[in-house]
Design a protein around this motif. Structure first.
Motif, PDB file in Angstrom:
ATOM      1  N   ALA A   1       3.674 -11.471  -1.289  1.00  0.00           N
ATOM      2  CA  ALA A   1       3.519 -12.286  -0.089  1.00  0.00           C
ATOM      3  C   ALA A   1       2.647 -11.582   0.946  1.00  0.00           C
ATOM      4  O   ALA A   1       1.823 -12.212   1.626  1.00  0.00           O
ATOM      5  CB  ALA A   1       4.884 -12.621   0.500  1.00  0.00           C
ATOM      6  N   GLU A   2       2.821 -10.265   1.078  1.00  0.00           N
ATOM      7  CA  GLU A   2       2.046  -9.507   2.059  1.00  0.00           C
ATOM      8  C   GLU A   2       0.679  -9.101   1.533  1.00  0.00           C
ATOM      9  O   GLU A   2      -0.246  -8.870   2.313  1.00  0.00           O
ATOM     10  CB  GLU A   2       2.824  -8.254   2.473  1.00  0.00           C
ATOM     11  N   GLY A   3       0.535  -9.020   0.225  1.00  0.00           N
ATOM     12  CA  GLY A   3      -0.715  -8.575  -0.374  1.00  0.00           C
ATOM     13  C   GLY A   3      -0.665  -7.095  -0.694  1.00  0.00           C
ATOM     14  O   GLY A   3       0.005  -6.306  -0.016  1.00  0.00           O
ATOM     15  N   ALA A   4      -1.357  -6.691  -1.736  1.00  0.00           N
ATOM     16  CA  ALA A   4      -1.315  -5.303  -2.188  1.00  0.00           C
ATOM     17  C   ALA A   4      -1.926  -4.341  -1.171  1.00  0.00           C
ATOM     18  O   ALA A   4      -1.408  -3.243  -0.951  1.00  0.00           O
ATOM     19  CB  ALA A   4      -2.039  -5.180  -3.530  1.00  0.00           C
ATOM     20  N   ALA A   5      -3.029  -4.727  -0.545  1.00  0.00           N
ATOM     21  CA  ALA A   5      -3.678  -3.826   0.412  1.00  0.00           C
ATOM     22  C   ALA A   5      -2.804  -3.593   1.636  1.00  0.00           C
ATOM     23  O   ALA A   5      -2.652  -2.465   2.114  1.00  0.00           O
ATOM     24  CB  ALA A   5      -5.039  -4.389   0.820  1.00  0.00           C
ATOM     25  N   ARG A   6      -2.233  -4.667   2.158  1.00  0.00           N
ATOM     26  CA  ARG A   6      -1.377  -4.512   3.332  1.00  0.00           C
ATOM     27  C   ARG A   6      -0.089  -3.783   2.993  1.00  0.00           C
ATOM     28  O   ARG A   6       0.482  -3.089   3.835  1.00  0.00           O
ATOM     29  CB  ARG A   6      -1.079  -5.885   3.928  1.00  0.00           C
ATOM     30  N   THR A   7       0.385  -3.945   1.766  1.00  0.00           N
ATOM     31  CA  THR A   7       1.576  -3.205   1.348  1.00  0.00           C
ATOM     32  C   THR A   7       1.287  -1.706   1.312  1.00  0.00           C
ATOM     33  O   THR A   7       2.123  -0.894   1.721  1.00  0.00           O
ATOM     34  CB  THR A   7       2.051  -3.709  -0.026  1.00  0.00           C
TER      35      THR A   7
END
Length: 455
Positions: A206-212
């Protein structure tokens, strides 16, 4: 400045149960299988050699005997910590090729030694499809260290593994971030109770891999640096079935690539280990090739020629919110316990779950046919192709203003990373070690001693 990678093989399988009563786990073959696909040449890495493990022999182990191979794992962990420490002392970036997840004990010991040397704490980013948090406080018995490694490195369990050199814990609970576990992980509530920060797959997606990756870095802002553990079973078995315990509901290769790139794209990342790939389930080498492609692309920021390493943008979280543990409401699954103890009495010799080639292939076939992703949690009923995931994840991670760029502008992973990073001066003084931050003075009355043993 550019950091040279040093690849160290740690082909241990001591932490796993035997696939059958007459065989041994195949993950000891993983380093060789990955090297066969030119991993070192493509990383332009120094060959740091191979640390040969002791013989795999469960002997007469029985449930209740503690962790199987404990003495051998302890000896191997001490030797592995020495090898990792020597790589870091050379100013290099260690990439450790496991082997099973018990290699984390050696890495953890090396990080604790390093933290002590620089006067700060080292954190852990634990990327794994399972929490590996089984310990005597929440299970009837322990047996396989690869299913208990996170518990052991946070001080839970028998002292001959959890307190090597009298160091306990190697990582404090508040200095651990767990990424990629399944929403229904059986120990998720134990992690929450311990204060270990988690982001299961639904939240990660939901948050995305980069933002995680950015978020994980923020959680460890108080640490001098951090180590990254990656178990390839974080990937969905529809795209990576060659592991000992494939479990539906994982991420795709493109997401792992972006996550890894974000985690290592800072001088404060001290090294990476890769575990649990089993070439016995990869007869044509296609999964090994895919892993190598992902690792090479994900580690590109480490060897980038820029003099000022980039750091993912984000406002610093507030103290109250930074340690919040994400919660999930998914039900506990009815599946065999992962990395169960070695074969013993009372039916313990049975191979459970999807172990074995036929079980793995059934898992893949069922996943591909009906789609194990839950629509409500993951917003998808199938594992898309790598190119689809790369585009979707990159777009998901980008700020709205970047998503609206014109078609002529860069797209895909390169644009996503370029849009979410800023330059910072090359890290700390040399006296702090490569990539290490000197810790800020502790606040009055703040606990600085080791956590109490909770096992």
């Amino acid at each position: 400045m550019m950091r040279r990678i040093a690849v160290l093989d740690a082909p241990t399988n001591l932490g796993l149960r035997p696939p059958t009563s007459t065989s041994v786990p195949g993950c000891a073959k993983a380093p060789g299988a990955l090297r066969d696909h030119d991993l070192l040449a493509r990383l332009r890495a120094r060959d740091a050699g191979c640390l040969t493990p002791p013989r795999y022999d469960p002997g007469d182990w029985r449930p209740g005997d503690g962790v199987c191979h404990a003495r051998e794992i302890a000896d191997y962990s001490l030797a592995l910590a020495e090898r990792i420490g020597s790589i870091i002392d050379r100013g290099e970036f260690p990439v450790v090729l496991g082997g099973d997840c018990s290699v984390l004990l050696g890495s953890a010991l090396a990080m604790h030694r390093l933290g002590e040397a620089v006067g700060g704490r080292i954190g852990l980013v634990f990327v794994d499809g399972h929490s590996d948090f089984r310990h005597p406080g929440n299970a009837s018995y322990v047996g396989a260290a690869a299913g208990e490694d996170l518990a052991l490195v946070t001080g839970r369990g028998q002292a001959d593994l959890a307190a090597l050199e009298g160091r306990r814990p190697y990582f404090r609970d508040i200095d651990v971030v767990v990424l990629g576990i399944r929403a229904q992980d059986e120990y998720r509530l134990d992690l929450q109770a311990a204060g270990i920060t988690t982001r299961p797959v639904p939240a990660l997606r939901a948050e995305g891999a980069a933002r995680t990756a950015q978020w994980a870095h923020e959680q460890l802002a108080d640490c001098a640096g951090y180590w990254v553990h990656i178990d390839v079973d974080v990937l969905d078995p529809a795209v990576m079935p060659a592991v000992d315990a494939p479990d539906p509901g994982g991420i795709a290769f493109a997401e792992l690539e972006i996550l890894l790139a974000g985690l290592v794209d800072t001088p404060h990342c001290l090294g990476v280990e890769l575990t649990v790939f089993d070439p016995d389930y990869d007869p044509d080498g296609s999964y090994a090739a895919e892993i190598v492609n992902t690792v090479v692309a994900g580690l590109a920021p480490v060897t980038a020629p820029e003099a000022m390493p980039p750091r993912l943008l984000s406002p610093r979280p507030t103290p109250g919110a930074r340690r919040a543990t994400e919660r999930t409401t998914a039900a506990r699954p009815d599946r065999a316990e992962r990395h169960d103890g070695p074969a013993g009495l009372d039916g313990a010799a049975a191979v459970q779950g999807s172990a074995g080639f036929e079980g793995v292939m059934r898992t893949v076939a069922d996943t591909a046919r009906i789609g194990e992703f839950d629509d409500e949690d993951l917003g998808s009923s199938r594992i898309p192709a790598r190119s689809e995931v790369a585009d979707e994840v990159a777009a998901e991670a980008e700020p709205p203003e970047i998503r609206d760029r014109s078609p002529s502008e860069p797209s895909g992973l390169a644009a996503q990373i370029a849009a979410t990073v800023e330059r910072e001066p090359v890290g700390p003084p040399a006296s702090a070690g490569p990539g290490l931050r000197r810790p800020s003075p502790p606040a009055p009355n703040s606990p600085e001693g080791p956590q109490a043993d909770t096992a």
